[in-house]
Design an enzyme around this catalytic site. Structure first.
Site, short mmCIF file in Angstrom:
data_model
loop_
_atom_site.label_atom_id
_atom_site.label_comp_id
_atom_site.label_asym_id
_atom_site.label_seq_id
_atom_site.Cartn_x
_atom_site.Cartn_y
_atom_site.Cartn_z
N SER A 256 82.53 12.98 -49.83
CA SER A 256 82.38 14.10 -48.91
C SER A 256 83.21 13.80 -47.68
CB SER A 256 80.91 14.24 -48.51
OG SER A 256 80.55 13.13 -47.71
N LYS A 257 83.16 14.71 -46.73
CA LYS A 257 83.86 14.50 -45.47
C LYS A 257 83.41 13.20 -44.81
CE LYS A 257 85.85 18.23 -42.96
NZ LYS A 257 86.05 19.26 -43.99
N ARG A 258 82.13 12.88 -45.01
CA ARG A 258 81.53 11.76 -44.33
C ARG A 258 82.11 10.40 -44.76
NH1 ARG A 258 77.93 8.97 -45.67
NH2 ARG A 258 77.49 10.22 -47.51
N GLY A 260 84.99 9.99 -46.79
CA GLY A 260 86.38 10.03 -47.24
C GLY A 260 86.93 11.39 -46.92
#
Ligand code: GLU
Ligand code: ZN
Length: 485
Positions: A256-258, A260
């Site tokens: 996810s954005k978190r 990667g």
């Protein structure tokens, strides 16, 4: 003769396509190409609150950029179009109507509050949550009175007791007990279709033979099969399912954005090549065997089989993607490398794009091709050739102003001024004999100061080639300015 393979990629673009979507698209494409089948691109945009025209355009653009060419879909159409679900609403409405008449589906008038109340009761009683079938057998009178109340009814599919079993090409035989697959909504109160209805209707009407998609959709499969049944499709005509393993982040949580970067637009902006992204993503859950890692799209199409897709989750590894990207950059022809670098140089405002500038870029690119892993490194590497107001970068200043450096610069200036032929070989020979042999300096120290003096930065191509490209006049001027600092 075997049926022609028809595979579809069917994203709901609620944002930029992400790594997981593209891995799916890539496998769909590769499977279609491997089997000489058709690759169908369908946009699932029935959730109009989240899918925008902009995201749809971006999705189309991304697939094109990656080289995942489709045989049927947006822009080119095809025999079973349209390929945007928002243009197929009548088809879904007709099927929903037919299901109601067949009693495979029914109107449900429960309000959100009523459903929630009953869900709480289910929780309290420890029964599996989900629709309890309350409206399954409403009488004509009850239906009429709900309508009179102006309640908006949804259309629900009737799930019979029993189970759904199918063979997943990656996971083997899978069964879902219908106890855990409650009657589900096909059409919302406002008449719009839900994913399950639209996807199943389309896969059947577009004659899709194989569904390769993310594992997150595995649990929706029994509902889709239920729709096929209501459509009267024979079991041997169901599409074959293959659910691809999740793509996890380095930390083993779902990517996810978190943990990667997920947006393909981000990779594009960073100077990852489409062929590197495809090559790397192909290795997420699949492998060509024999430890082969660097493959072309052509080879992927030749080698791809579902048998070689792994069922366990794949882990995203940015370092590996960068390594592959570096390999792909080194494999570019000079003209191709030039063409792909120019947008980065222009957007970083290193060049405006004149013929002279482009010619200089072209002569400089070979000296950095071995040294970069992403195209967004090109501007920093080459800006020393173009800066109008050249100055040594702040944080490198101390490396040209110490006494030892002054000594190096002074001596270099004298030797190079006397140098006749200005090539990287002649520059190197002169500097090696004067600085290294005569002054006894370490190359790293001597050439380090000079490199900063002429390029202004520690991020730059090799010294002698850089000086050759800059030319004698400019090189000498920069060395004397550094001396004056
Ligand atoms: N539109 C669905 C999604 O983006 C996928 C449809 C499918 O592959 O079955 O999640
Ligand atoms: Zn109901």
């Amino acid at each position: 003769m075997a049926k022609q393979v028809r595979v579809r990629f069917a994203p709901s673009p609620t944002g930029d396509l992400h790594v997981g979507n593209i891995r799916t698209a890539l496998f769909d494409w590769a499977y279609a190409r491997h089997t000489n089948g058709k690759f169908i691109f369908r946009i699932e945009d029935t959730d109009t609150t989240r899918v925008t025209d902009e995201y749809i355009a971006a999705a189309i653009d991304t697939l094109k950029w990656l080289g995942l060419d489709w045989d049927e879909g947006p822009e080119i159409g095809g025999e079973y179009g349209p390929y945007l679900q928002s243009q197929r609403l009548d088809i879904y409405a007709d099927w929903a109507q037919k299901f109601i008449v067949q009693k495979d589906a029914y109107y449900c008038y429960c309000t959100a509050e009523e459903l929630e109340e009953r869900r709480d009761a289910q929780k309290a009683a420890n029964v599996a949550p989900g629709y309890d079938g309350k409206c399954r057998n409403l009488s004509e009178n009850q239906l009429a009175s709900f309508k009179a109340e102006d309640r908006l009814g949804v259309v629900r599919m009737r799930m019979p007791e029993g189970e759904t079993t199918f063979v997943d090409q990656i996971r083997g035989e899978i069964s879902f007990d219908h106890k855990f697959v409650p009657d589900f909504v096909l059409v919302r109160g406002d008449g719009s279709p839900l994913y399950t209805l639209a996807v199943a209707v389309d896969d059947i009407s577009m004659k899709v033979t194989h569904i390769l998609r993310g594992e997150d959709l595995l649990s929706s499969t029994p509902r889709q099969i239920r729709v096929y049944q209501a459509m009267g499709v024979k079991e041997e005509d169901y599409p074959t399912f293959a659910h691809l393993p999740f793509v996890m982040g380095q930390d083993n949580a779902k990517l996810s954005k978190r943990n990667g970067e997920v947006s393909i637009a981000w990779y594009r902006d960073k100077g990852f090549l489409p062929e590197a992204i495809c090559n790397y993503l192909a290795l997420l859950g699949w492998s060509p065997g024999d430890d082969v890692e660097n493959i072309t799209m052509q080879q992927l199409a030749e080698l791809f089989t579902v048998e070689r897709v792994n069922s366990s989750p794949a882990r995203f590894d940015m370092k590996k993607l960068e390594a592959i990207n570096g390999d792909k950059i080194r494999a570019l022809t000079l003209d191709d490398f030039l063409e792909r670098s120019l947008p980065f140089l222009k957007s970083a405002q290193v060049i405006m794009g004149s013929d002279d500038e482009i010619a200089l870029v072209k002569s400089a690119l070979p000296i950095i091709q071995e040294r970069i892993t992403r195209l967004d490194e090109v501007p920093a590497m080459l800006k020393f050739l173009f800066t109008k107001n050249f100055a040594v970068e702040e944080d490198s200043l101390s490396k040209v102003t110490d006494t030892a450096s002054k000594e190096v610069l002074k001596r270099s200036l004298a030797e190079l001024t006397a140098l006749g032929e200005w090539t990287h070989e002649s520059i190197e020979a002169t500097l090696r004999s004067s600085l290294i042999e005569e002054l006894g300096l370490k190359p790293r120290i001597a050439f380090g100061s000079l490199r900063i003096a002429v390029t202004g930065s520690t991020i730059s191509p090799p010294l002698f080639e850089s000086m050759e490209l800059l030319g004698k006049i400019v090189s000498l001027k920069r060395i004397s300015s550094a001396l004056a600092l």
